[in-house]
Design a protein around this motif. Structure first.
Motif, PDB file in Angstrom:
ATOM      1  N   VAL A 351       0.866  -1.178   0.000  1.00  0.00           N
ATOM      2  CA  VAL A 351       0.000   0.000   0.000  1.00  0.00           C
ATOM      3  C   VAL A 351       0.902   1.227   0.000  1.00  0.00           C
ATOM      4  CG1 VAL A 351      -1.730   1.272   1.316  1.00  0.00           C
ATOM      5  CG2 VAL A 351      -1.854  -1.212   1.179  1.00  0.00           C
ATOM      6  N   HIS A 352       0.574   2.197  -0.866  1.00  0.00           N
ATOM      7  CA  HIS A 352       1.438   3.364  -0.964  1.00  0.00           C
ATOM      8  C   HIS A 352       0.604   4.634  -1.161  1.00  0.00           C
ATOM      9  CE1 HIS A 352       1.909   2.465  -5.592  1.00  0.00           C
ATOM     10  NE2 HIS A 352       0.669   2.776  -5.274  1.00  0.00           N
ATOM     11  N   TRP A 353       1.313   5.782  -1.209  1.00  0.00           N
ATOM     12  CA  TRP A 353       0.679   7.082  -1.477  1.00  0.00           C
ATOM     13  C   TRP A 353       0.653   7.293  -2.976  1.00  0.00           C
ATOM     14  CZ3 TRP A 353       1.407  11.656  -3.983  1.00  0.00           C
ATOM     15  CH2 TRP A 353       0.703  12.775  -3.530  1.00  0.00           C
ATOM     16  N   TRP A 354      -0.510   7.737  -3.483  1.00  0.00           N
ATOM     17  CA  TRP A 354      -0.632   7.954  -4.912  1.00  0.00           C
ATOM     18  C   TRP A 354      -1.627   9.083  -5.159  1.00  0.00           C
ATOM     19  CZ3 TRP A 354       2.668   5.527  -8.090  1.00  0.00           C
ATOM     20  CH2 TRP A 354       2.497   5.643  -9.476  1.00  0.00           C
ATOM     21  N   THR A 355      -1.484   9.748  -6.264  1.00  0.00           N
ATOM     22  CA  THR A 355      -2.449  10.773  -6.647  1.00  0.00           C
ATOM     23  C   THR A 355      -3.847  10.168  -6.713  1.00  0.00           C
ATOM     24  OG1 THR A 355      -0.785  11.961  -7.930  1.00  0.00           O
ATOM     25  CG2 THR A 355      -3.089  12.425  -8.444  1.00  0.00           C
ATOM     26  N   CYS A 356      -4.831  10.854  -6.153  1.00  0.00           N
ATOM     27  CA  CYS A 356      -6.210  10.371  -6.199  1.00  0.00           C
ATOM     28  C   CYS A 356      -6.658  10.290  -7.654  1.00  0.00           C
ATOM     29  CB  CYS A 356      -7.126  11.312  -5.418  1.00  0.00           C
ATOM     30  SG  CYS A 356      -6.705  11.425  -3.653  1.00  0.00           S
ATOM     31  N   ASN A 357      -7.207   9.119  -8.038  1.00  0.00           N
ATOM     32  CA  ASN A 357      -7.436   8.897  -9.466  1.00  0.00           C
ATOM     33  C   ASN A 357      -8.753   8.217  -9.805  1.00  0.00           C
ATOM     34  OD1 ASN A 357      -7.009   6.183  -8.766  1.00  0.00           O
ATOM     35  ND2 ASN A 357      -4.844   6.275  -9.304  1.00  0.00           N
ATOM     36  N   GLY A 358      -9.579   7.912  -8.807  1.00  0.00           N
ATOM     37  CA  GLY A 358     -10.897   7.365  -9.114  1.00  0.00           C
ATOM     38  C   GLY A 358     -10.948   5.872  -9.323  1.00  0.00           C
ATOM     39  N   THR A 359      -9.932   5.116  -8.901  1.00  0.00           N
ATOM     40  CA  THR A 359      -9.949   3.667  -9.087  1.00  0.00           C
ATOM     41  C   THR A 359     -10.309   2.944  -7.791  1.00  0.00           C
ATOM     42  OG1 THR A 359      -7.607   3.386  -8.535  1.00  0.00           O
ATOM     43  CG2 THR A 359      -8.143   3.885 -10.833  1.00  0.00           C
ATOM     44  N   GLY A 360     -10.683   1.672  -7.946  1.00  0.00           N
ATOM     45  CA  GLY A 360     -11.036   0.854  -6.793  1.00  0.00           C
ATOM     46  C   GLY A 360      -9.875   0.571  -5.867  1.00  0.00           C
ATOM     47  N   ALA A 361      -8.657   0.817  -6.345  1.00  0.00           N
ATOM     48  CA  ALA A 361      -7.479   0.622  -5.496  1.00  0.00           C
ATOM     49  C   ALA A 361      -7.431   1.619  -4.353  1.00  0.00           C
ATOM     50  CB  ALA A 361      -6.210   0.756  -6.333  1.00  0.00           C
ATOM     51  N   GLN A 362      -8.281   2.644  -4.395  1.00  0.00           N
ATOM     52  CA  GLN A 362      -8.228   3.703  -3.396  1.00  0.00           C
ATOM     53  C   GLN A 362      -9.491   3.777  -2.545  1.00  0.00           C
ATOM     54  OE1 GLN A 362      -7.219   7.255  -5.623  1.00  0.00           O
ATOM     55  NE2 GLN A 362      -5.112   6.586  -5.919  1.00  0.00           N
ATOM     56  N   ARG A 363     -10.285   2.740  -2.552  1.00  0.00           N
ATOM     57  CA  ARG A 363     -11.493   2.724  -1.734  1.00  0.00           C
ATOM     58  C   ARG A 363     -11.266   1.869  -0.488  1.00  0.00           C
ATOM     59  NH1 ARG A 363     -17.551   0.329  -2.929  1.00  0.00           N
ATOM     60  NH2 ARG A 363     -18.525   1.273  -1.101  1.00  0.00           N
ATOM     61  N   TRP A 364     -11.689   2.423   0.670  1.00  0.00           N
ATOM     62  CA  TRP A 364     -11.510   1.733   1.953  1.00  0.00           C
ATOM     63  C   TRP A 364     -12.796   1.840   2.763  1.00  0.00           C
ATOM     64  CZ3 TRP A 364      -7.105  -0.970   2.118  1.00  0.00           C
ATOM     65  CH2 TRP A 364      -6.089  -0.592   1.234  1.00  0.00           C
ATOM     66  N   VAL A 365     -13.305   0.692   3.203  1.00  0.00           N
ATOM     67  CA  VAL A 365     -14.582   0.646   3.907  1.00  0.00           C
ATOM     68  C   VAL A 365     -14.393  -0.052   5.253  1.00  0.00           C
ATOM     69  CG1 VAL A 365     -16.960  -0.188   3.818  1.00  0.00           C
ATOM     70  CG2 VAL A 365     -15.820   0.539   1.718  1.00  0.00           C
ATOM     71  N   PRO A 366     -14.824   0.559   6.369  1.00  0.00           N
ATOM     72  CA  PRO A 366     -14.721  -0.106   7.672  1.00  0.00           C
ATOM     73  C   PRO A 366     -15.563  -1.375   7.715  1.00  0.00           C
ATOM     74  CG  PRO A 366     -15.151   2.250   7.944  1.00  0.00           C
ATOM     75  CD  PRO A 366     -15.358   1.931   6.491  1.00  0.00           C
ATOM     76  N   ASP A 367     -15.066  -2.389   8.411  1.00  0.00           N
ATOM     77  CA  ASP A 367     -15.877  -3.588   8.619  1.00  0.00           C
ATOM     78  C   ASP A 367     -16.194  -3.744  10.100  1.00  0.00           C
ATOM     79  OD1 ASP A 367     -13.679  -4.730   9.902  1.00  0.00           O
ATOM     80  OD2 ASP A 367     -13.305  -6.240   8.370  1.00  0.00           O
ATOM     81  N   ALA A 368     -16.997  -4.749  10.413  1.00  0.00           N
ATOM     82  CA  ALA A 368     -17.519  -4.905  11.771  1.00  0.00           C
ATOM     83  C   ALA A 368     -16.440  -5.245  12.788  1.00  0.00           C
ATOM     84  CB  ALA A 368     -18.595  -5.991  11.790  1.00  0.00           C
ATOM     85  N   ARG A 369     -15.290  -5.746  12.328  1.00  0.00           N
ATOM     86  CA  ARG A 369     -14.223  -6.146  13.255  1.00  0.00           C
ATOM     87  C   ARG A 369     -13.169  -5.060  13.438  1.00  0.00           C
ATOM     88  NH1 ARG A 369     -12.572 -12.104  11.131  1.00  0.00           N
ATOM     89  NH2 ARG A 369     -12.507 -10.965   9.142  1.00  0.00           N
ATOM     90  N   GLY A 370     -13.424  -3.876  12.889  1.00  0.00           N
ATOM     91  CA  GLY A 370     -12.467  -2.787  13.039  1.00  0.00           C
ATOM     92  C   GLY A 370     -11.451  -2.698  11.936  1.00  0.00           C
ATOM     93  N   GLY A 371     -11.635  -3.481  10.885  1.00  0.00           N
ATOM     94  CA  GLY A 371     -10.710  -3.442   9.769  1.00  0.00           C
ATOM     95  C   GLY A 371     -11.075  -2.377   8.764  1.00  0.00           C
ATOM     96  N   LEU A 372     -10.160  -2.135   7.835  1.00  0.00           N
ATOM     97  CA  LEU A 372     -10.411  -1.270   6.689  1.00  0.00           C
ATOM     98  C   LEU A 372     -10.269  -2.134   5.438  1.00  0.00           C
ATOM     99  CD1 LEU A 372      -8.492   1.975   7.727  1.00  0.00           C
ATOM    100  CD2 LEU A 372     -10.969   1.736   7.412  1.00  0.00           C
ATOM    101  N   VAL A 373     -11.396  -2.403   4.785  1.00  0.00           N
ATOM    102  CA  VAL A 373     -11.436  -3.323   3.655  1.00  0.00           C
ATOM    103  C   VAL A 373     -11.317  -2.553   2.354  1.00  0.00           C
ATOM    104  CG1 VAL A 373     -12.767  -5.140   2.514  1.00  0.00           C
ATOM    105  CG2 VAL A 373     -12.972  -4.812   4.989  1.00  0.00           C
ATOM    106  N   ASN A 374     -10.487  -3.061   1.452  1.00  0.00           N
ATOM    107  CA  ASN A 374     -10.452  -2.575   0.082  1.00  0.00           C
ATOM    108  C   ASN A 374     -11.403  -3.459  -0.733  1.00  0.00           C
ATOM    109  OD1 ASN A 374      -8.522  -3.204  -2.741  1.00  0.00           O
ATOM    110  ND2 ASN A 374      -9.421  -1.203  -2.363  1.00  0.00           N
ATOM    111  N   PRO A 375     -12.613  -2.969  -1.073  1.00  0.00           N
ATOM    112  CA  PRO A 375     -13.603  -3.840  -1.719  1.00  0.00           C
ATOM    113  C   PRO A 375     -13.144  -4.439  -3.037  1.00  0.00           C
ATOM    114  CG  PRO A 375     -14.650  -1.842  -0.901  1.00  0.00           C
ATOM    115  CD  PRO A 375     -13.169  -1.633  -0.786  1.00  0.00           C
ATOM    116  N   GLN A 376     -12.288  -3.760  -3.765  1.00  0.00           N
ATOM    117  CA  GLN A 376     -11.827  -4.289  -5.043  1.00  0.00           C
ATOM    118  C   GLN A 376     -11.113  -5.619  -4.865  1.00  0.00           C
ATOM    119  OE1 GLN A 376     -10.146  -1.914  -8.512  1.00  0.00           O
ATOM    120  NE2 GLN A 376      -8.242  -2.605  -7.554  1.00  0.00           N
ATOM    121  N   SER A 377     -10.322  -5.717  -3.813  1.00  0.00           N
ATOM    122  CA  SER A 377      -9.576  -6.952  -3.564  1.00  0.00           C
ATOM    123  C   SER A 377     -10.270  -7.860  -2.562  1.00  0.00           C
ATOM    124  CB  SER A 377      -8.173  -6.619  -3.045  1.00  0.00           C
ATOM    125  OG  SER A 377      -8.255  -5.962  -1.787  1.00  0.00           O
ATOM    126  N   GLY A 378     -11.148  -7.272  -1.732  1.00  0.00           N
ATOM    127  CA  GLY A 378     -11.772  -8.037  -0.662  1.00  0.00           C
ATOM    128  C   GLY A 378     -10.839  -8.282   0.506  1.00  0.00           C
TER     129      GLY A 378
END
Length: 411
Positions: A351-378
């Motif tokens: 995981v790295h820093w990158w210019t915001c670009n509108g791809t699924g590689a940059q989406r992060w969603v909290p889950d019930a166990r306190g994690g941050l999930v990247n939905p594109q990869s699961g």
């Protein structure tokens, strides 16, 4: 940030009110992201700022770097940009322009955020400013300014702006509506080379700017919308300033006279982001690890810089902004985004820093166990082997609920 599956059934598109949109726009608006519609005139569209949006109708001159585009990339929002140069409130409410329907028609029941920059053309703000600048520079064929017509238009403008907000609310009852007022164009007193105005004409145009901001504020008060006070924020960044956010009257080829530049549009986007923070639509703060005293850091605003764990500190590279209103979007710091390298989906992808670009590689969603999930990869944001030392580089890995994957974000 995110790309979205297309809805291909025309009946579904018609239900969502998207049938008149270009395919790329319809797809984005139909996706599961923060649905965002940008409404406005040229001060929203961004003529003269490279590059023109591929889907922009001829004459609208929408830039890929107008404030709505910058904002949507930062937040991971699904943008429908309805703005168009030359638009009036009538073009928002009832009158088609450049082959597109009235701008408010592009707002749907799924829309959750609407920004509006409109009204300047109703009162001939740029038209009068251009005419006076032409006259005062000694040019010919400059046209005249009908001050009586401008006064009449100002009498009607608050009602027109209220009607815009009311129409948006009718179409999207759950949307947050932000009235973004106009950039400050002119200095308070003396003008400069490239801004040819007499003192009388300068005073008149400053009066138009003040009245326009007041009408916008009045409409917000009457409707419960929120003002993004760009006029105040851009004071000191006028066309004659050392750090201008708008162009002068005399501009280089391809630029648009007395219109926002790219720096101004980025500043406007950040001001909108700050307003969203205040409204609890976004939140900014550290991303804390389950390991005490440890936080996620972006060591540098350089594409490809690894995201690491370090001791928590109140520093800009540890302040991450995320969308708190479902659905969530990006995590951004230092003007860029938390990104999965090369859009990878495999375990142990960095995981790295990158210019915001509108791809699924940059989406992060909290889950019930306190994690941050990247939905594109699961997969979840992870500390390799549960390491907690400073400098540990983050990755994605199968979600497992361990301390190595538990994070606390602001908001």
């Amino acid at each position: 940030m995110r790309r979205h599956p297309c809805l291909v059934l025309s009946t579904i598109l018609s239900t969502l009110g998207l049938a008149l949109l270009p395919p790329s726009t319809a797809s984005a608006a139909a996706g599961g992201d923060l649905a965002y519609v940008a409404i406005g005139s040229s001060f929203a569209a961004g003529p003269g700022i490279p590059s023109v949006q591929p889907s922009s109708p001829a004459g609208c001159a929408r830039s890929t770097n107008n404030y709505a585009s910058v904002l949507s990339r930062d937040l991971g929002a699904a943008l429908v940009d309805a703005s168009c140069s030359g638009a009036t409130t009538a073009n928002v409410l009832t009158t088609s322009q450049a082959g597109q329907p009235p701008q408010a028609d592009l707002v749907t029941a799924t829309t959750r955020l609407v920004t509006v920059t409109i009204g300047g053309n109703d009162v001939n703000y740029l038209g009068s400013l251009g005419a006076y600048s032409c006259q005062d520079s000694g040019s010919s064929g400059c046209g005249t300014v009908d001050t009586a017509a401008i006064d009449r238009a100002f009498g009607e403008l608050p009602g027109r702006l209220r009607a815009v907000v009311e129409r948006v609310r009718e179409r999207a009852p759950q949307a947050t509506v932000l009235l973004v007022n106009y950039f400050t164009i002119l200095p308070d007193s003396a003008v400069c080379t490239g801004v040819p105005l007499t003192s009388g004409h300068l005073a008149y145009e400053l009066g138009i700017a003040s009245r326009l901001a007041a009408a916008t504020s009045d409409a917000a008060t009457a409707t419960g919308a929120h003002v993004v006070d760009l006029a105040s924020a851009s004071h000191g960044h006028d066309a004659c300033a050392a750090d201008p956010w708008v162009e002068k009257y005399v501009v280089a080829s391809g630029k648009s006279s007395y219109h926002p530049n790219a720096t101004g549009m980025r500043a406007a986007a950040h001001l909108v982001e700050s307003t969203l923070d205040d409204l609890a639509i976004t939140s900014t703060g550290p991303v804390r690890s389950a390991f005490p005293g440890k936080c996620v850091v972006a060591p540098a605003a350089v594409e490809g810089t690894a995201i690491e764990l370090t001791d928590c500190a109140d520093s800009a590279n540890q302040r991450w902004t995320r969308v708190t209103a479902a659905p969530e979007g990006t995590l951004r710091a230092l003007g860029g985004c938390l990104d999965v390298k090369s859009s990878g989906t495999a375990n142990r992808t960095a995981v790295h820093w990158w210019t915001c670009n509108g791809t699924g590689a940059q989406r992060w969603v909290p889950d019930a166990r306190g994690g941050l999930v990247n939905p594109q990869s699961g997969r979840c944001l992870d500390l390799p082997g549960g390491a907690s030392a400073n400098g540990t580089r983050l990755q994605i890995y199968d979600c497992n609920g361990t301390a190595a994957q538990r994070w606390t974000t602001a908001g």
